[in-house]
Design a protein around this motif. Structure first.
Motif, PDB file in Angstrom:
ATOM      1  N   SER A   1      -6.304  10.923  12.433  1.00 45.56           N
ATOM      2  CA  SER A   1      -5.612  12.014  13.109  1.00 45.56           C
ATOM      3  C   SER A   1      -6.441  13.286  13.008  1.00 45.56           C
ATOM      4  O   SER A   1      -6.931  13.640  11.927  1.00 45.56           O
TER       5      SER A   1
ATOM      6  N   TYR B   1       1.847   8.397   8.483  1.00 45.61           N
ATOM      7  CA  TYR B   1       0.409   8.330   8.242  1.00 45.61           C
ATOM      8  C   TYR B   1      -0.140   9.692   7.822  1.00 45.61           C
ATOM      9  O   TYR B   1      -1.016   9.779   6.950  1.00 45.61           O
TER      10      TYR B   1
ATOM     11  N   ASN C   1      -7.438   5.667   6.595  1.00 46.16           N
ATOM     12  CA  ASN C   1      -6.453   6.586   7.172  1.00 46.16           C
ATOM     13  C   ASN C   1      -6.977   7.997   6.943  1.00 46.16           C
ATOM     14  O   ASN C   1      -7.126   8.430   5.794  1.00 46.16           O
TER      15      ASN C   1
ATOM     16  N   TYR D   1       3.345   0.516  17.043  1.00 49.19           N
ATOM     17  CA  TYR D   1       2.535   0.806  18.229  1.00 49.19           C
ATOM     18  C   TYR D   1       2.663  -0.405  19.150  1.00 49.19           C
ATOM     19  O   TYR D   1       1.824  -1.301  19.169  1.00 49.19           O
TER      20      TYR D   1
ATOM     21  N   LEU E   1      -0.453   9.777  15.881  1.00 52.07           N
ATOM     22  CA  LEU E   1      -0.030   9.041  14.686  1.00 52.07           C
ATOM     23  C   LEU E   1       1.254   9.639  14.128  1.00 52.07           C
ATOM     24  O   LEU E   1       1.401  10.864  14.083  1.00 52.07           O
ATOM     25  N   ASP E   2       2.171   8.781  13.702  1.00 49.72           N
ATOM     26  CA  ASP E   2       3.449   9.305  13.234  1.00 49.72           C
ATOM     27  C   ASP E   2       3.306   9.959  11.865  1.00 49.72           C
ATOM     28  O   ASP E   2       2.288   9.829  11.174  1.00 49.72           O
TER      29      ASP E   2
ATOM     30  N   VAL F   1      -6.109   3.137  15.652  1.00 48.97           N
ATOM     31  CA  VAL F   1      -5.155   4.071  16.263  1.00 48.97           C
ATOM     32  C   VAL F   1      -5.618   5.477  15.907  1.00 48.97           C
ATOM     33  O   VAL F   1      -5.685   5.843  14.731  1.00 48.97           O
ATOM     34  N   THR F   2      -5.964   6.253  16.917  1.00 50.53           N
ATOM     35  CA  THR F   2      -6.480   7.600  16.669  1.00 50.53           C
ATOM     36  C   THR F   2      -5.810   8.599  17.597  1.00 50.53           C
ATOM     37  O   THR F   2      -5.358   8.244  18.692  1.00 50.53           O
ATOM     38  N   ASN F   3      -5.733   9.843  17.127  1.00 52.80           N
ATOM     39  CA  ASN F   3      -5.248  10.892  18.023  1.00 52.80           C
ATOM     40  C   ASN F   3      -6.019  12.181  17.767  1.00 52.80           C
ATOM     41  O   ASN F   3      -6.569  12.411  16.689  1.00 52.80           O
TER      42      ASN F   3
ATOM     43  N   PHE G   1      -7.070   4.286  11.114  1.00 54.32           N
ATOM     44  CA  PHE G   1      -6.089   5.256  11.594  1.00 54.32           C
ATOM     45  C   PHE G   1      -6.688   6.643  11.357  1.00 54.32           C
ATOM     46  O   PHE G   1      -7.150   6.942  10.254  1.00 54.32           O
TER      47      PHE G   1
ATOM     48  N   GLN H   1       8.193   4.122   9.027  1.00 55.92           N
ATOM     49  CA  GLN H   1       6.876   3.909   9.618  1.00 55.92           C
ATOM     50  C   GLN H   1       7.028   3.402  11.034  1.00 55.92           C
ATOM     51  O   GLN H   1       7.737   2.439  11.301  1.00 55.92           O
TER      52      GLN H   1
END
Length: 396
Positions: free
Chosen positions: A206, A105, A176, A37, A101-102, A230-232, A204, A34
């Motif tokens: 994505s 997640y 998530n 950030y 996000l890696d 944390v968003t992408n 989180f 994991q």
């Protein structure tokens, strides 16, 4: 906690092929490390205990008979179609630039989702009314892991609105999410995502898309809550004339931490993209913004732009912006700009001289910055509610 026994329980009553995909995702999940950030000091994050999500979250409407909507957790008879769509995302990951996000997640969302939808607008079907999805977390439903697939087939049009919210201000909740999107030739898809969790919760999210010839995808992400968020959002413009835009709003106050990643991968000729982000930081909030434009080989005559504007209400905030432009083509147009500054004291003084308090004057300035994007929210009730949430946070 997040183990094979849980996966086996989640597959009970679910479609055979989707159950198999859950297990495949778990096989990847269990071996992945994991990531941290570090720019927002989110280190060694621990996933909370798993809980099912049992609340209704889809608002049924008339006039959507031609639209296909299925719950990903059900026993579906069209699972082969779903897997064929999902397989289109294989080997599409672009390794250059920010990675969002890696994989821990993403595989968690694929293996352990407790809700989610498959939404498809069929070919030539144009939906006027938006699909409304509202997730409200509470004491009985503190964990939300949603796995969504949205498809706009050729020459279709569709708007989807997600509203992530809660009323309990002391609840420690977890979200998530993974939303994958396919926009086919000449289709238009609009997706609004509003996140307004409390300051004890973690978010989180994505979002990944593939856009085909002359297809158009418009994202409107609005980030107003969460202790850590944390968003992408990564979009691949695969073919000629494909288009994508991100119109983003964020507001962070208190000790909140935001990590936002936006990315446009241009592969098709004459493809175009636009990233527009407007933010406000208050108190001791921390934010990092990553915006990438990537013009890959073959994307001749493509155009892309990104712009972030940040209003800093206090000197104690921490704002970090990392715009990036990559190009493997000569004949492209790419531009990026970042503007970050304190509140205009002269304008503040003027507004106060007209009878407004300092808090009211700041509130008016923030509204003026956000209104161009708020105007794109297609539901008036939601728009009004979001504006009231911003007003409340400014006054607090």
């Amino acid at each position: 906690m997040y183990n094979k026994k849980l996966v086996d329980n989640l597959t009970t009553g679910q479609s055979k092929l989707l159950s198999s995909r859950r297990r495949e995702s778990f096989d990847h999940f269990k071996y992945l490390a994991q990531g941290d950030y570090k720019r927002i000091n989110l280190i060694d994050y621990q996933f909370p205990e798993y809980n099912p999500y049992n609340k209704e979250y889809l608002k049924e409407k008339k006039g959507q008979d031609e639209l296909l909507i299925k719950r990903m957790t059900d026993n579906l008879n069209n699972e082969e179609e779903i897997l064929n769509y999902l397989d289109q995302f294989k080997d599409k990951k672009v390794k250059k630039g920010n990675q969002g996000l890696d994989a821990k997640y993403l595989t968690m969302a694929e293996a352990f989702y407790n809700t989610g939808l498959f939404i498809k607008a069929p070919k030539n079907v144009k939906l006027k009314l938006p699909v409304e999805i509202f997730y409200q977390l509470d004491q009985e439903n503190p964990v939300l892991i949603d796995n969504n697939l949205i498809v706009a087939e050729e020459n279709s049009s569709l708007t989807v609105v997600f509203d992530y919210r809660m009323q309990d201000q002391n609840l420690e909740a977890f979200h998530n999410g993974l939303t994958r999107v396919i926009v086919k030739d000449n289709a238009v898809l609009n997706i609004v995502k509003v996140q307004r969790f409390n300051d004890q919760s973690d978010n989180f999210d994505s979002n990944i898309s593939l856009v085909s010839n002359q297809g158009e995808l418009n994202w409107i992400p609005i980030e107003l809550g969460g202790r850590n968020s944390v968003t992408n959002n990564e979009n691949t413009l695969m073919n000629a004339g494909s288009r994508a835009s991100i119109s983003s709003v964020y507001f962070a106050d208190g000790d909140r931490k935001l990590d936002l990643g936006f990315k446009m991968n241009h592969q098709g000729r004459h493809s175009s993209s636009k990233i527009e982000s407007k933010g406000v930081l208050k108190d001791r909030a921390q934010k990092v913004f990553r915006g990438d434009l990537y013009f890959q080989k073959g994307a001749g005559q493509a155009k892309g732009s990104e712009k972030e504007e940040v209003l800093l209400l206090d000197k104690t905030v921490d704002s970090d912006s990392i715009p990036a432009l990559f190009s493997e083509e000569d004949n492209v147009e790419g531009e990026h700009a970042v503007s970050a500054g304190q509140i205009d004291e002269q304008l503040l003084f003027y507004l106060m001289s007209r009878g407004l308090t300092k808090a009211e004057a700041k509130q008016l300035m923030v509204e003026a910055a956000f209104n161009p994007i708020f105007a794109k929210i297609p539901l008036n009730d939601l728009k009004g509610s979001v504006i009231n949430d911003v007003k409340t946070r400014i006054r607090s």
